[in-house]
Design a protein around this motif. Structure first.
Motif, short mmCIF file in Angstrom:
data_model
loop_
_atom_site.label_atom_id
_atom_site.label_comp_id
_atom_site.label_asym_id
_atom_site.label_seq_id
_atom_site.Cartn_x
_atom_site.Cartn_y
_atom_site.Cartn_z
N VAL A 5 -11.78 2.93 -0.74
CA VAL A 5 -13.07 3.29 -0.15
C VAL A 5 -12.97 3.65 1.33
N ARG A 6 -12.21 2.88 2.11
CA ARG A 6 -12.13 3.18 3.54
C ARG A 6 -11.51 4.56 3.76
N ASP A 7 -11.95 5.25 4.81
CA ASP A 7 -11.51 6.64 5.02
C ASP A 7 -10.04 6.73 5.37
N ASN A 8 -9.52 7.93 5.26
CA ASN A 8 -8.10 8.20 5.46
C ASN A 8 -7.80 8.74 6.86
N SER A 9 -8.68 8.48 7.80
CA SER A 9 -8.53 9.09 9.13
C SER A 9 -7.27 8.63 9.86
N THR A 10 -6.78 7.43 9.53
CA THR A 10 -5.55 6.94 10.18
C THR A 10 -4.34 7.04 9.26
N GLY A 11 -4.51 7.55 8.05
CA GLY A 11 -3.39 7.70 7.13
C GLY A 11 -2.98 6.41 6.45
N VAL A 12 -3.85 5.40 6.45
CA VAL A 12 -3.51 4.13 5.81
C VAL A 12 -4.28 3.98 4.49
N GLY A 71 -9.82 6.51 1.01
CA GLY A 71 -11.16 7.12 1.07
C GLY A 71 -11.43 8.11 -0.04
N ILE A 72 -10.92 7.83 -1.25
CA ILE A 72 -11.10 8.78 -2.36
C ILE A 72 -12.28 8.41 -3.26
N TRP A 73 -12.94 7.28 -2.99
CA TRP A 73 -14.10 6.88 -3.79
C TRP A 73 -15.36 7.09 -2.95
N ASN A 74 -16.04 8.18 -3.19
CA ASN A 74 -17.21 8.52 -2.38
C ASN A 74 -18.51 7.85 -2.85
N SER A 75 -18.48 7.23 -4.02
CA SER A 75 -19.69 6.59 -4.54
C SER A 75 -19.89 5.18 -3.98
N LEU A 76 -18.93 4.71 -3.20
CA LEU A 76 -19.03 3.41 -2.54
C LEU A 76 -18.86 3.60 -1.04
N GLN A 77 -19.39 2.67 -0.25
CA GLN A 77 -19.35 2.79 1.20
C GLN A 77 -18.53 1.67 1.83
N LEU A 122 0.82 -1.21 0.00
CA LEU A 122 0.00 0.00 0.00
C LEU A 122 0.85 1.27 0.00
N GLN A 123 2.12 1.14 0.34
CA GLN A 123 3.00 2.31 0.30
C GLN A 123 3.16 2.85 -1.12
N ILE A 124 2.95 2.02 -2.14
CA ILE A 124 3.15 2.46 -3.53
C ILE A 124 2.17 3.58 -3.91
N PRO A 125 0.86 3.38 -3.80
CA PRO A 125 -0.04 4.50 -4.13
C PRO A 125 0.11 5.69 -3.20
N HIS A 126 0.66 5.49 -2.01
CA HIS A 126 0.88 6.62 -1.10
C HIS A 126 1.98 7.55 -1.61
N ARG A 127 2.65 7.18 -2.66
CA ARG A 127 3.66 8.06 -3.24
C ARG A 127 3.04 9.13 -4.13
N TYR A 128 1.73 9.06 -4.33
CA TYR A 128 1.04 9.98 -5.24
C TYR A 128 -0.03 10.77 -4.50
N SER A 129 -0.40 11.89 -5.08
CA SER A 129 -1.42 12.74 -4.47
C SER A 129 -2.65 12.91 -5.37
N ARG A 130 -2.48 12.74 -6.66
CA ARG A 130 -3.60 12.91 -7.59
C ARG A 130 -4.47 11.65 -7.58
N LYS A 131 -5.78 11.83 -7.59
CA LYS A 131 -6.71 10.70 -7.48
C LYS A 131 -6.42 9.62 -8.52
#
Length: 254
Positions: A175-182, A185-191, A28-37
């Motif tokens: 989908v899961r939120d980014n509250s813990t930084g892991v 949570g960038i897909w708001n159309s799914l829960q 999961l560290q790989i996509p954390h290298r980016y900021s654009r959705k």
């Protein structure tokens, strides 16, 4: 353990492992290298696709993937030339090779051009309590271009019996939120309540020891059983327990 003891035990483990330090040894560290959705979701999808085997090898090869895409995955997907695709051909991770990689890039371009992007494809066929039909329909869209049959094995279909571990993991990331930084949570159309646990040998073995799972095979039927039990523990965010099950198995040898 009774229900309340089990929930308290697993909630404590979630707090321990749903933490940024988890990323130090996780793909999961790989996509954390980016900021654009779009960069996050494309790098995440490709990384999840090769996420089986040794985690260090997965991280190394996912890093190589991103380098081959000039570390601008969305731009490469949308603007690549045929000559640029040729340079992907030497890539290999276990049974995923350069020809598979080549098709994945072409298909992703088609998804962004013709279907509005990855999120829209997964959101199109969702149900209130599961994304397994969405995954199956996504596979149909993903392989609507001419392709080698061998490449289809790299996208699982839960309606054909697969636990679809890697795609369920990718969906958790998005989908899961980014509250813990892991997770992102960038897909708001799914829960988060619709997500399924990325069931693998580690989470499966721990789930059986905790009596959350009785089925011996790690397949779609086992995933359904595990999902039902995790939803009893937390109906709004059942897949948070992936951290507990995985952490107990990998780090604590539970």
């Amino acid at each position: 353990m009774n229900f309340n003891e089990l929930k308290e035990f697993l909630d404590t483990k979630v707090e321990s492992y749903n933490h940024p330090r988890f990323l130090e040894e996780d793909p999961l560290q790989i996509p954390h290298r980016y900021s654009r959705k779009e960069d996050i979701e494309i790098s995440g999808f490709l990384t999840a696709t090769i996420a089986w085997g040794n985690r260090k090898s997965i991280i190394n090869n996912a890093t190589k993937m991103m380098a081959l895409l000039d570390n601008e995955p969305h731009s490469f997907v949308m603007n690549h030339s045929n000559d640029e695709l040729v340079k992907l051909e030497p890539f290999v991770h276990r049974t995923f090779n350069g020809l598979d990689f080549h098709y994945f890039i072409k298909s992703l371009r088609n998804i962004y051009l013709k279907h509005g992007g990855l999120e829209k494809v997964f959101a199109k066929n969702q149900s209130s309590d599961s994304l397994q039909t969405s995954i199956s329909e996504f596979k149909k869209v993903f392989f609507e271009l001419p392709h080698e049959i061998r490449t289809t094995k790299h996208v699982s279909d839960p309606l054909k019996g697969s636990a679809a571990k890697r795609i369920n993991m990718f969906l958790r990331w998005m989908v899961r939120d980014n509250s813990t930084g892991v997770d992102f949570g960038i897909w708001n159309s799914l829960q988060p309540s619709q997500l399924s646990c990325p069931l693998d040998v580690h989470s499966g073995n721990v789930a059986r020891k905790l009596k959350l799972l009785t089925r011996k095979q790690n397949d779609a039927k086992a995933l359904l059983e595990l999902d039902q039990n995790l939803r009893k523990l937390d109906p709004l965010d059942p897949v948070k327990y992936d951290f507990a099950l995985f952490g107990l198995g990998v780090f604590e040898k539970f």
